[in-house]
Each structure stands twice: as C-alpha cells, then as structure tokens.
Motif scaffolding. Structure first.
Motif: not given
Length: 405
Positions: A42, A86, A88, A114, A116, A141, A144, A148
């Motif tokens: 990230c 998620v 955010e 962010a 999850a 995306d 994310k 997850t």
C-alpha cells in the motif's frame, strides 16, 4: 468528532474475540510479517492489526507506530468494523467524523486511513488490518483487494491459534484424566488385593471346620444334610479360587515387568506337566510343534498366561471327542505369535470380546470369570495382543502376539 456506534451484535463479537485469546499477547513474527507486507503493497508508513474490545483498540502488530493501544471512542477501526469492505478515508482533515480527532490533530497524524475488517467465519468483525499515512492518499482497487486478502490471512492465523489452544487444552485435560484414572486404578488394585488377602484366611478356617464337622457327623446326618455340607464346601472352594484369581490379577496389573528372550518350549512343557498332575485320567493328544521361536517375555507372567489357557482347554473340552491340543509359533518382522489350539466346546463370536472382561464366564456357574482377564492383562503388560478365533463346538485358537522390542 463523531464516535462510532456500538454494533448490534456487540455481545457476540466480544465473546468471539475472547475465544481467540489474542488480546494482550506478546509480539509474534507471523503478524508482524503481514503488516510489513501491507506497508510495501500500500506504500504507507504505518500498518496496524487492530482489535476492538469493550473500551479500546489494541494492536497485535503495529508497524511504524510505537503505540500499543488507543481508546475505542477515537478509533478509526471502531468505524471500520461496521463496513463489509475496505473502509477508506482519503483525508481525515476534511471528514466531519475525524477532522478534530486526537489521532488526527495529535502526534500520530492519521491523515489517510484504509481498513479491511477482520471477519470471523461466523461473520463477526473483530477489528481491522489498516494502512495509515501522514498525508492524503488513496488505494487502487488492486491494493484494496490485496489488503482484504491479507486481512483474511490474519483471521486464518487466529483460527489456527484457536485450534491449537483447544488442542493444548484437550491434551492437558487428557493428561489430568489419565493421571486421575491411574491413581484410582492403583487405589482399586490395592483395595482388591487387601480385601482378597484378608478374606482368604477366614475362608480357610470355614473350609477346615466345615470339613471336620461333616466327617464327625457323617453317621448322624441324612443324605440331604450331607448334600448341604457338600454344597457349602464347594462354594467355599469357589470363593477361595475367586480370591486367588483376584490376587493374581492384582499382582499382574500393578507389577512392573522385565522382558528377556526365553526358549518357551520348556516353559510350556512344564505348564502342561503341572496340569496333567491334576488331571491324571485325562485322555488328550498334546502336540507341540518344535522348535518354538524365542519370545521376549517376563517368565512368571508368561507361564501364568499359558497355564490359564491350557486349564481352560481342559475345563471346556468336548464330551463328544478326546481333547486335542496343538501349540506352535509364527514370527513376523515385529512380533512372535504363540498359537494355542484346542478342539473343545468353542466360544460363539458374540462372546469373543466379553470373555476378556472380569467376572465374565463362558459357561454360567463354571470358573471364576477372571482367567482370560488375567491373560489380557499379561499381554497388555507386554504391549502385546491376545486374539481369539472360535465357533461354538469348533474349538478355540488363541493367538498371543509378543512384540520383539
């Protein structure tokens, strides 16, 4: 600042969190590696594995942050556990829920967030795996999705931890029960030994006085009274036999054994000669297939085991034919088996397991029901096996399997 609402399933969520027994546990490399991986994916300097309990958020892993917990009412993660995906916040300074939050205005400077949710197999959200930055940002995306997936790995580790905890608990309980059972068995063995030993003396006295009285009154008693004396003496003998067998069983079960190699041919021949001395009129064909293999055994218990099986063969011989006994051994890579075959009355399949239990009799009123229990106890002491192949009126084949080590 707007604090997160309490979830409707809060009681179940807290109960599940408690079951994982994760709160306030030491640092673990497994979880720290996951937060470091998320930081790389990230591009954020801070990554946390956060659990929300009743009053706080506690961090199992806190990459890039020295704080181990914060109050629940200011926790971003307390909001995230309400979300399915998620959660955010690109810039918390522009969000009315967080713009004046101490985590935003203070030294932590949580600007980007962010998270999850950590979702159990039952759908309960315990906390989050969250990525934090000190400047505005936004995840792609793919990022994310990867966040997850790693959050799911955190939960998988929690599940594994719970299973290991259950396993350890069961092992502890098993050991405790085993120790308790061993202690109770020892107490029972000592009780049986003491009672059996103490009862033998009065039985000898009863037998002696009854025999003497029967002889002294033989000319003054009726046939019916003599029959009653005979019944008394027979029952006294049965009781004495029972106590003797109980004492033998007690000695077998509580005694330690030393196994050494034995040429069992002479041991079996001696057992057979002892039995023949007591059964001189017996018409029997005794076949000992020599040479017998050497067996690693404890001699006194081995002889006791053989005595019981040979005695049973005599006791339960068929009235239709002369008794035939065949004995041989067979060797495998791991054990030596001694086979004792007879052509007696046999035992039905439904009784094969029952006869090894204490006080179980092949024929009602015959024997004490302990002989085969002693045989099984002897084989258990040798970490061996006793197996029976038999049918009614087809004789018995007992296999005694002695390990080589």
């Amino acid at each position: 600042m707007i604090s997160a609402l309490i979830p409707d399933n809060e009681s179940a969520r807290l109960a599940a969190l408690d079951e994982y027994n994760i709160l306030d546990t030491p640092v673990e490399q497994t979880y720290d590696q996951l937060t470091e991986l998320v930081s790389s994916i990230c591009g954020t300097p801070i990554v946390l594995i956060s659990f929300i309990d009743e009053k706080r958020q506690w961090f199992k892993s806190h990459y890039g942050l020295e704080v181990e917990e914060t109050p629940r009412d200011i926790a971003f993660c307390a909001h995230a556990i309400h979300q399915e995906e998620v959660f955010e916040i690109p810039d918390s300074r522009k969000d009315k829920r967080f713009h004046d939050n101490p985590l935003v205005t203070g030294s932590a400077q949580v600007i980007f967030y962010a998270g999850a949710p950590l979702v159990t197999p039952d759908g309960l959200r315990l906390g989050t795996l969250c990525a934090i930055d000190n400047k505005p940002s936004q995840l792609t995306d793919i990022q994310k999705q990867q966040l997850t997936i790693i959050a799911q790995q955190v939960v998988a580790h929690l599940e594994l931890r719970k299973v290991e905890g259950i396993k350890e608990s069961l092992v502890r309980k098993s050991l405790s029960l085993t120790n308790t059972l061993a202690a109770k068995n020892k107490e029972l063995e000592q009780f049986v030994f003491a009672v059996s030993h103490d009862l033998k003396s009065p039985l000898v006295t009863i037998n002696g006085f009854t025999s003497t009285l029967a002889k002294e009154l033989i000319g003054q008693t009726t046939e019916k009274q003599q029959h009653r004396f005979s019944r008394i003496l027979k029952n006294v003998k049965n009781m004495a036999d029972l106590l003797t067998n109980l004492l033998e069983l007690s000695r077998v079960m509580k005694g330690e054994i030393t196994k050494v190699p034995h040429d069992v041919t002479s041991l079996i021949e001696k057992s057979w000669q002892r039995l023949l001395t007591k059964n001189r009129v017996l018409n029997v064909e005794f076949i000992l297939s020599k040479p017998l293999h050497s067996i690693l055994t404890h001699q006194p218990l081995f002889s006791q085991c053989v005595d019981n099986l040979l005695n049973n063969a005599i006791k339960y011989r068929s009235s239709e034919r002369n008794l035939q006994l065949k004995i041989h051994t067979e060797e495998s890579d791991t054990a030596v088996s001694l086979f004792i075959n007879d052509n007696g009355t046999g035992i039905g399949k439904k009784d094969h397991k029952r006869i090894f239990h204490v006080f179980e009799q092949i024929v009602e009123g015959e024997g004490t029901g302990i002989g085969l229990t002693i045989v099984k106890a002897v084989m258990d002491k040798h970490t061996g096996l006793v197996e029976l192949v038999s049918e009614v009126d087809q004789g018995c084949r007992f296999e005694l399997r002695f390990p080589k080590v």
